[in-house]
Design an enzyme around this catalytic site. Structure first.
Site, PDB file in Angstrom:
ATOM      1  N   CYS A 138       0.828  -1.209   0.000  1.00  8.91           N
ATOM      2  CA  CYS A 138       0.000   0.000   0.000  1.00  8.91           C
ATOM      3  C   CYS A 138       0.864   1.262   0.000  1.00  8.91           C
ATOM      4  O   CYS A 138       0.456   2.300  -0.519  1.00  8.91           O
ATOM      5  CB  CYS A 138      -0.952   0.003   1.191  1.00  8.91           C
ATOM      6  SG  CYS A 138      -0.142  -0.178   2.793  1.00  8.91           S
ATOM      7  N   HIS A 441      -1.442   1.244   7.531  1.00 12.18           N
ATOM      8  CA  HIS A 441      -1.902   1.188   6.142  1.00 12.18           C
ATOM      9  C   HIS A 441      -1.826   2.571   5.516  1.00 12.18           C
ATOM     10  O   HIS A 441      -2.046   3.584   6.189  1.00 12.18           O
ATOM     11  CB  HIS A 441      -3.358   0.670   6.129  1.00 12.18           C
ATOM     12  CG  HIS A 441      -3.933   0.507   4.766  1.00 12.18           C
ATOM     13  ND1 HIS A 441      -3.388  -0.331   3.822  1.00 12.18           N
ATOM     14  CD2 HIS A 441      -5.021   1.088   4.171  1.00 12.18           C
ATOM     15  CE1 HIS A 441      -4.118  -0.272   2.715  1.00 12.18           C
ATOM     16  NE2 HIS A 441      -5.104   0.587   2.901  1.00 12.18           N
TER      17      HIS A 441
END
Length: 490
Positions: A138, A441
């Site tokens: 990510c 994330h």
């Protein structure tokens, strides 16, 4: 085993299909189970061939060897790997053909479709494409989506000529990855170009940047593996390596010729980092003036430092977490962070300045001025700080403007700048969710043709300015506002 339909991997020894390492890892377990009978016997060449070591990702057609723990870049003499790829592609195409009519009917009958948006009374397709997560990638996806929405930068790469790789027996066939031709031909510029071209084409299925990630593994060893990485560190490595590769020339066309074709990106801006100017330094490159004054004799030292981004501290008075009983203090703004970066400060005992007049290290003060602003101003907020044993995250919200960031007061010679040359508008924001640099994330917000999108790996959703403004930004990308024609005459 787990009935998952995500990331299917097929064993090229026995054709068994299992989920890949990004799901439950049953494909890897299939390989490990095949090793058990071999442990107490001398492995012959024949035995080695039945160890189920090589498998293929059915989505991206990449081949992987568990024994080498690396991707396979070559093929058999008979081209068997290519045949498997073509067979899988034919299966996928036939499935798409039979499924297309059903999807079209659903699209026509759907009264509320998340992929459609009304703009000025007409319905427009949501053309943004997501990026598949290859296992904690990510950090890479957020940076790629941000850069893809910096129009001048993105268009430059998309307009580059493709690297021609088809020759001999492979002529006329689909070439899946640049790397299939061998390690000597890997090109970060080419894979970056192909990734940017795949975005914003209206595809509703997420694009897999696996081929680009492979090149990243090859030329940036720091990012090998599937652990979470720092998005800012990746961005700096990516831009630096693109810059170095562009200086060399490619596909028979020298870098200087390509730069000359675009007068807006000429090398005349005098902002060169590690050699000649490229599109990287032409767009992201700025120049800082670093002033150091000796507090003993008053000698002043000036140094000019080129930069691609500015890393800003969040001032310490805003870092403390407030309890319910405490009164909420002033909100930290981006201007506070910029002021902290450029304000005069006295260097501490560990940073004593070597004064050439005093001939020894002395106490001194330091101040930064911006001598030249870039076309795209990239601001990195230092949210991660090392303590004695671990790296902590500063979770403070920093207020930032979506339009009209004025950088004039930080310039060395503001009187020489135009009326709007110091104003910047936000184009993208990278956000880190979670508490640590090695976990959490990354997602990105970016503006495209007047609309804001939220990029969360393979998922792309429309959002609004209010939501973007509330984000706890980690990296901010601001584009220089273009002066209106005739403004200088006025």
């Amino acid at each position: 085993v787990c009935r998952s339909n995500k990331s299917p991997w097929v064993c090229l020894t026995c054709s068994s299909v299992h989920c890949g390492r990004y799901v439950n890892g049953h494909a890897k377990k299939h390989y490990e189970d095949a090793q058990i009978p071999m442990t107490n016997h001398k492995k012959t060449e024949k035995q080695e061939k039945v160890q189920h070591t090589v498998c293929m990702d059915c989505s991206s057609y990449s081949t992987y060897c568990y024994r080498c723990d690396d991707f396979v870049v070559n093929d058999t003499k008979l081209g068997l790997v290519q045949k498997v790829r073509e067979h899988l592609q034919n299966l996928e195409n036939s499935a798409f053909t039979s499924d297309r009519h059903r999807k079209r009917k659903l699209l026509e009958n759907s009264s509320l479709n998340s992929k459609l948006l009304k703009v000025n009374g007409s319905t427009t397709a949501l053309c943004a494409t997501g990026l598949r997560n290859l296992g904690n990638t990510c950090f890479m996806n957020a940076i790629l989506q941000s850069l893809s929405n910096i129009q001048q930068f993105c268009c430059y790469f998309k307009e580059l000529p493709a690297v021609e790789l088809r020759n001999g027996k492979t002529a006329g066939r689909r070439t899946y990855h640049t790397r299939s031709q061998g390690d000597n031909n890997v090109s970060l510029v080419e894979e970056f170009r192909k990734t940017l071209c795949a975005l914003w084409q209206g595809s509703q299925t997420a694009f897999s940047p696996e081929s680009l990630f492979y090149v990243v593994w090859k030329i940036m060893p720091n990012f090998r593996g599937y652990q979470q990485q720092d998005a800012h560190e990746f961005m700096r490595y990516l831009l630096d390596h693109l810059h170095l590769e562009l200086q060399g020339g490619f596909n028979g066309i020298s870098r200087s010729v390509i730069l000359q074709e675009n007068s807006n990106l000429s090398a005349s801006n005098k902002c060169c980092i590690n050699g000649a100017s490229t599109v990287v330094t032409a767009i992201f490159g700025g120049i800082l003036q670093n002033e150091v004054n000796c507090l003993i004799c008053g000698t002043e030292s000036r140094k000019f430092d080129p930069f691609l981004d500015l890393s800003l501290d969040i001032p310490s008075q805003f870092r403390n977490k407030r309890t319910k009983n405490q009164e909420s203090g002033p909100m930290c703004t981006l201007r506070d962070c910029l002021r902290s970066f450029t304000d005069l400060e006295e260097l501490d005992e560990t940073e004593l300045y070597m004064c050439h007049k005093c001939k020894k290290k002395q106490k001194s003060t330091k101040k930064f001025w911006i001598q030249k602003l870039p076309k795209v101003l990239c601001l990195h907020l230092k949210r991660f700080h090392w303590t004695a044993y671990l790296r902590n995250k500063v979770d403070t919200y920093v207020e930032f403007p979506l339009r009209g960031l004025d950088m004039k007061c930080y310039l060395l010679e503001p009187e020489n700048s135009g009326p709007e040359s110091c104003l910047y508008d936000l184009v993208a924001v990278v956000v880190h969710h979670g508490s640590g640099v090695g976990s959490g994330h990354y997602t990105a917000y970016a503006a495209h043709e007047g609309r804001w999108f939220h990029f969360n790996d393979s998922t792309v959703t429309l959002t609004d300015e209010e939501t973007v403004g509330k984000a706890k930004a980690y990296i901010l990308f601001y584009v220089e506002r273009q002066a209106k024609p005739g403004a200088e005459k006025l």
